[in-house]
Design an enzyme around this catalytic site. Structure first.
Site, PDB file in Angstrom:
ATOM      1  N   ASP A  41     -58.085 -23.916 -20.092  1.00  0.00           N
ATOM      2  CA  ASP A  41     -58.422 -23.383 -18.769  1.00  0.00           C
ATOM      3  C   ASP A  41     -59.146 -24.442 -17.956  1.00  0.00           C
ATOM      4  OD1 ASP A  41     -58.675 -20.115 -17.797  1.00  0.00           O
ATOM      5  OD2 ASP A  41     -59.668 -21.655 -16.600  1.00  0.00           O
ATOM      6  N   ASP A  66     -56.516 -28.599 -16.317  1.00  0.00           N
ATOM      7  CA  ASP A  66     -55.945 -28.287 -15.012  1.00  0.00           C
ATOM      8  C   ASP A  66     -54.444 -28.472 -15.185  1.00  0.00           C
ATOM      9  OD1 ASP A  66     -54.902 -28.354 -12.423  1.00  0.00           O
ATOM     10  OD2 ASP A  66     -56.660 -29.369 -11.585  1.00  0.00           O
ATOM     11  N   VAL A  67     -53.677 -27.399 -15.097  1.00  0.00           N
ATOM     12  CA  VAL A  67     -52.252 -27.483 -15.429  1.00  0.00           C
ATOM     13  C   VAL A  67     -51.468 -28.349 -14.452  1.00  0.00           C
ATOM     14  CG1 VAL A  67     -52.198 -25.302 -16.690  1.00  0.00           C
ATOM     15  CG2 VAL A  67     -51.745 -25.319 -14.208  1.00  0.00           C
ATOM     16  N   ASN A  93     -49.617 -19.335 -18.768  1.00  0.00           N
ATOM     17  CA  ASN A  93     -50.156 -18.200 -18.024  1.00  0.00           C
ATOM     18  C   ASN A  93     -50.993 -18.604 -16.816  1.00  0.00           C
ATOM     19  OD1 ASN A  93     -51.458 -15.350 -17.728  1.00  0.00           O
ATOM     20  ND2 ASN A  93     -53.191 -16.707 -18.123  1.00  0.00           N
ATOM     21  N   TYR A 160     -46.350 -17.311  -3.197  1.00  0.00           N
ATOM     22  CA  TYR A 160     -46.495 -16.822  -4.564  1.00  0.00           C
ATOM     23  C   TYR A 160     -45.170 -16.273  -5.076  1.00  0.00           C
ATOM     24  CZ  TYR A 160     -48.379 -14.038  -8.457  1.00  0.00           C
ATOM     25  OH  TYR A 160     -48.626 -13.497  -9.693  1.00  0.00           O
ATOM     26  N   LYS A 164     -43.009 -17.791  -8.236  1.00  0.00           N
ATOM     27  CA  LYS A 164     -42.706 -16.995  -9.423  1.00  0.00           C
ATOM     28  C   LYS A 164     -41.195 -16.842  -9.624  1.00  0.00           C
ATOM     29  CE  LYS A 164     -46.857 -16.116 -10.957  1.00  0.00           C
ATOM     30  NZ  LYS A 164     -47.322 -16.666 -12.267  1.00  0.00           N
ATOM     31  N   THR A 195     -56.770  -7.310 -12.901  1.00  0.00           N
ATOM     32  CA  THR A 195     -57.378  -8.539 -13.415  1.00  0.00           C
ATOM     33  C   THR A 195     -58.332  -9.073 -12.349  1.00  0.00           C
ATOM     34  OG1 THR A 195     -55.723 -10.049 -12.470  1.00  0.00           O
ATOM     35  CG2 THR A 195     -55.237  -9.085 -14.653  1.00  0.00           C
TER      36      THR A 195
END
Length: 292
Positions: A41, A66-67, A93, A160, A164, A195
């Site tokens: 994360d 950091d992806v 994720n 977004y 996706k 969430t």
């Protein structure tokens, strides 16, 4: 596969965005199923908090990731091998709400940030997870967390939703390439899930609205998605690849209707705003009032 102590059949997973929400629930679900897990994360505080919930702390490692950083993602996969002896599952994720607002007001850098996290981050996770799995032999499972917003319009902000959708298509395309290596690649498409990314620290205010968005009478919880991820990561789904599993309480089956965004109270176009939602990264979101 075996761990450093030579124990056969050890299952090891890397979960990006494991510090909160669906990621945290997935880490805990995999740990309960006997996995060793690397919690990756960008937010070191929430990652450590997730690791602190583990009943067997020796089966958890934390990696600052950091992806958007390819080297950091590769290092997380290496951590799985170094600490636990191999890699059997990757859960891509990590996510943010990203850019929002009317398409005519969205800033280019906000659009790019959204795709960097949601799409490039998944690409890096698949690329480096697959490299490790190919090198060790025996296959593996990669699960990408997409969204019902990637399946149809009107279920999320445009950037977004587009990102996706890219994740869903990428999942299907790359599953064909990796099938020969017995590496399965699937996606999970959550619906309206309670969430921190959605309720912003006020779950009691959001959950009734969330429950009203689909036929199923209960609001979606992170644990619902974690169970689906665990299924796709494990041996029970050994003949499943290239799929996008919808977990949404019947939302897409019924159709959200025009009041979906208004019921959630999260459509900034209704308030003349735009900006970028950095989620639970620890970076404050930016909101611009175009009418002010």
């Amino acid at each position: 596969m075996s761990d450093r102590n030579g124990q056969p059949g050890t299952r090891v997973a890397v979960v990006t965005g494991g510090g909160s929400g669906i990621g945290r629930a997935t880490v805990l679900r995999l740990l309960a199923s006997g996995y060793r897990v690397v919690v990756a994360d960008v937010n070191a505080e929430t990652a450590a908090a997730t690791a602190g919930l583990a009943e067997a702390p020796e089966r958890v490692a934390v990696a600052a990731v950091d992806v958007r950083d390819e080297d950091a993602v590769a290092a997380a996969m290496a951590t799985a091998v170094d600490r636990f002896g191999g890699l059997s599952a990757v859960v891509n994720n990590a996510g943010v709400g990203g850019a929002f607002g009317a398409i005519t007001t969205i800033e280019s850098e906000d659009w790019d940030y959204t795709f960097d996290v949601l799409v490039r981050g998944v690409f890096y996770g698949v690329k480096h997870g697959a490299r490790v799995m190919q090198a060790q032999g025996g296959g593996g499972s990669i699960v990408n967390v997409a969204s019902v917003a990637g399946l149809t319009g009107g279920l999320g902000p445009v950037p977004y939703s587009a990102a996706k959708a890219a994740v869903v298509n990428f999942t299907k395309a790359v599953s064909i390439e990796l099938a020969a290596d017995r590496i399965r690649v699937n996606a999970v498409c959550p619906g309206a899930i309670s969430t921190p990314l959605v309720h912003h620290g006020r779950p009691e205010r959001a959950e009734d609205k969330l429950a009203a968005t689909q036929p199923w009478p209960d609001h979606g919880r992170a644990e619902h998605i974690a169970s689906a991820v665990a299924f796709l990561a494990g041996d029970e789904s050994e003949f499943v690849t290239g799929e996008a599993l919808v977990v949404d309480g019947g939302l897409t089956a019924a159709g959200p209707g025009p009041a979906f965004a208004e019921r959630l109270g999260n459509d900034p176009r209704l308030r003349g705003m735009s900006g970028v939602n950095y989620g639970t990264t620890g970076v404050p979101s930016v909101v611009r009032n175009r009418e002010g």
